[in-house]
Design an enzyme around this catalytic site. Structure first.
Site, PDB file in Angstrom:
ATOM      1  N   GLN A  41      -0.231  73.714 -47.265  1.00 27.20           N
ATOM      2  CA  GLN A  41      -0.431  72.308 -47.633  1.00 27.20           C
ATOM      3  C   GLN A  41       0.125  71.341 -46.584  1.00 27.20           C
ATOM      4  OE1 GLN A  41      -2.145  70.943 -50.091  1.00 27.20           O
ATOM      5  NE2 GLN A  41      -2.659  72.811 -51.216  1.00 27.20           N
ATOM      6  N   THR A  71     -14.662  92.483 -37.677  1.00 29.42           N
ATOM      7  CA  THR A  71     -15.351  91.574 -36.762  1.00 29.42           C
ATOM      8  C   THR A  71     -14.988  90.127 -37.075  1.00 29.42           C
ATOM      9  OG1 THR A  71     -17.163  93.130 -36.568  1.00 29.42           O
ATOM     10  CG2 THR A  71     -17.644  90.844 -35.966  1.00 29.42           C
ATOM     11  N   HIS A 123      -9.724  75.603 -45.097  1.00 30.15           N
ATOM     12  CA  HIS A 123     -10.443  74.763 -46.051  1.00 30.15           C
ATOM     13  C   HIS A 123      -9.579  73.700 -46.725  1.00 30.15           C
ATOM     14  CE1 HIS A 123      -9.370  76.380 -50.154  1.00 30.15           C
ATOM     15  NE2 HIS A 123      -9.000  77.424 -49.442  1.00 30.15           N
ATOM     16  N   THR A 164      -4.374  83.183 -48.826  1.00 30.98           N
ATOM     17  CA  THR A 164      -4.047  84.248 -49.781  1.00 30.98           C
ATOM     18  C   THR A 164      -3.856  85.565 -49.032  1.00 30.98           C
ATOM     19  OG1 THR A 164      -5.293  83.163 -51.541  1.00 30.98           O
ATOM     20  CG2 THR A 164      -4.856  85.514 -51.819  1.00 30.98           C
ATOM     21  N   CYS A 211      -5.664  75.752 -68.467  1.00 31.32           N
ATOM     22  CA  CYS A 211      -6.603  76.040 -69.547  1.00 31.32           C
ATOM     23  C   CYS A 211      -7.415  77.283 -69.237  1.00 31.32           C
ATOM     24  CB  CYS A 211      -7.548  74.858 -69.757  1.00 31.32           C
ATOM     25  SG  CYS A 211      -8.532  74.482 -68.315  1.00 31.32           S
TER      26      CYS A 211
HETATM   27  C1  LIG Z   1      -4.721  76.900 -51.223  1.00 29.98           C
HETATM   28  C2  LIG Z   1      -3.425  77.557 -51.017  1.00 29.98           C
HETATM   29  C3  LIG Z   1      -3.341  78.938 -50.783  1.00 29.98           C
HETATM   30  C4  LIG Z   1      -4.567  79.840 -50.803  1.00 29.98           C
HETATM   31  O1  LIG Z   1      -5.376  79.611 -49.691  1.00 29.98           O
HETATM   32  P1  LIG Z   1      -6.825  80.294 -49.590  1.00 29.98           P
HETATM   33  O2  LIG Z   1      -7.231  80.066 -48.179  1.00 29.98           O
HETATM   34  O3  LIG Z   1      -7.684  79.587 -50.581  1.00 29.98           O
HETATM   35  O4  LIG Z   1      -6.674  81.733 -49.896  1.00 29.98           O
HETATM   36  C5  LIG Z   1      -2.093  79.484 -50.564  1.00 29.98           C
HETATM   37  N1  LIG Z   1      -0.989  78.730 -50.572  1.00 29.98           N
HETATM   38  C6  LIG Z   1      -1.025  77.405 -50.802  1.00 29.98           C
HETATM   39  C7  LIG Z   1       0.239  76.619 -50.791  1.00 29.98           C
HETATM   40  C8  LIG Z   1      -2.243  76.776 -51.037  1.00 29.98           C
HETATM   41  O5  LIG Z   1      -2.270  75.469 -51.271  1.00 29.98           O
END
Ligand SMILES: *Cc1c(COP(=O)(O)O)cnc(C)c1O
Length: 404
Positions: free
Chosen positions: A181, A242, A203, A74, A328
């Site tokens: 992704q 940092t 993550h 993000t 939702c």
């Molecule tokens: C999960 C995702 C994000 C956001 O990633 P974060 O590390 O949770 O901020 C942005 N773009 C895509 C395509 C995602 O799948």
């Protein structure tokens, strides 16, 4: 097999235990600040950060100096869009993106629009794919940035990034790709794909939450950004603060594991995905695939179950973690904007379910899920008057609804 089952790997993934092991020393005995230049605690932390940076760069065929650590994709998306637009505002005021991007890109673009930037949201075809000719046609002499994702987080469709990159180069426009992704799951080569800026996050690839990266090209062309966070000048001035050394060490380990395991892992996960798809569609009628049939992430399966409400279906299979195309959470009850952009009708968008298979998915979990989905869908359809009418051959589009 243990319940509940996790099948929502596009939202997040569990941390691989090997990643946790790699992180642990950096919380306690190796706790130094990587910016401390005067003692061994700092050097040790810096060495760990450098090693992770090299590994991450290698995965996308980039140079370590081109990796900027952020808090996640993000932030990377925001830094790419806002940082580039601010830096190059003398050159132009037009950005091209697509209608099926992640909210991090769409919302950053919306925020730029409020400041007077013009944004083109390109449509996609019914498989969710961007047509490179549309990108070419949208470019004007005021275009400064194109932002197209590598693969969709909802439907898994993989875009023709290399072709779009070529067009961007030809026209001299910077190209940002949200590859969150795709990185770690399919091969990604920043140079070959003609990408100038690339977002991704730890993550989604079995690393810790709260750490991500923005690739920023240094040569041909050298991309410059206005930072969003000032102070300290870390990350070559592009992102001060940092560095979270334990998270970075984990991110590096996660990337290393993906690199080693990708060839066998993607085949295994795709096998499980295909088994899930066949198991469900062989047993149930009126189930439709959302997304591209072949150009799709190995672990992604997005299906619409006609005559069934997605949220109701999820409630019926509570011991399986899945995601539905009905938002939702939003007050408007609007179905997924990604599915709508594909031309999926409101009813089928509301009846969609996203299955996300990952490293820790097993054949037993897939078989259990198939069985539970079949039972739950049949159960809900038995209670559905619409389904009864459809089975009797009544065309629902011709029905005069009394309530209107
Ligand atoms: C999960 C995702 C994000 C956001 O990633 P974060 O590390 O949770 O901020 C942005 N773009 C895509 C395509 C995602 O799948």
């Amino acid at each position: 097999m243990k319940l509940p089952i996790y099948m929502d790997n596009h939202s997040t993934t569990s941390c691989d235990p090997r990643v946790v092991d790699a992180m642990l020393p950096f919380f306690t005995e190796k706790f130094g600040n990587s910016a401390s230049r005067n003692h061994s605690f700092g050097w040790e932390a810096e060495e760990a950060v450098d090693q992770a940076r090299r590994r991450i760069a290698k995965l996308i065929h980039a140079d370590a100096k081109e990796i900027v650590f952020t808090s996640g994709a993000t932030e990377s998306d925001n830094l790419a869009l806002k940082g580039v637009v601010e830096m190059y505002k003398e050159k132009g005021d037009h950005v091209i993106t697509s209608s099926t991007e992640h909210r991090a890109v769409i919302d950053a673009a919306k925020s730029l629009e409020k400041k007077g930037v013009r944004v083109t949201y390109l449509p996609v075809d019914k498989t969710g794919m961007i047509n490179p000719d549309d990108v070419r046609a949208a470019i004007t002499d005021k275009t400064i940035l194109i932002s197209i994702m590598l693969a969709s987080n909802e439907i898994g469709t993989i875009h023709p990034i290399q072709e779009i990159g070529k067009i961007a180069k030809e026209k001299g426009v910077l190209f940002h790709c949200d590859a969150t992704q795709g990185v770690g799951k399919i091969p990604v080569n920043a140079s070959e794909m003609g990408i100038d800026l690339m977002s991704f996050t730890s993550h989604k690839i079995y690393g810790p939450k709260g750490i991500g990266a923005l690739y920023v090209r240094r040569k041909a062309p050298r991309v410059r950004l206005v930072p969003m966070i000032d102070g300290g000048g870390h990350e070559r001035g592009m992102r001060s603060g940092t560095l979270p050394v334990p998270l970075i060490a984990g991110f590096g380990k996660a990337v290393e594991l993906c690199e080693q395991e990708m060839p066998t892992e993607s085949v295994r996960i795709q096998g499980l995905r295909d088994r899930l798809q066949a198991g469900i569609t062989d047993a149930l009628e009126a189930v439709y695939l959302n997304g591209h049939p072949t150009e799709r992430l190995p672990g992604n399966l997005n299906l619409s179950f006609a005559y069934v409400e997605g949220e109701a279906l999820l409630m019926g299979v509570k011991e399986i973690a899945l995601s539905s195309g009905s938002a939702c959470t939003s007050a408007t009850l609007e179905p997924s904007y990604v599915l709508r952009a594909l031309g999926v009708g409101s009813d089928l968008a509301h009846s969609s379910i996203r299955f996300g298979l990952g490293r820790f998915s097993t054949p037993e979990e897939v078989d259990y899920t198939i069985d539970r989905m079949i039972k739950a869908v049949n159960h809900l359809r038995e209670m559905s008057p619409l389904y009864e009418m459809a089975k009797e051959g009544i065309d629902l589009k011709t029905v005069q609804w009394a309530a209107h």
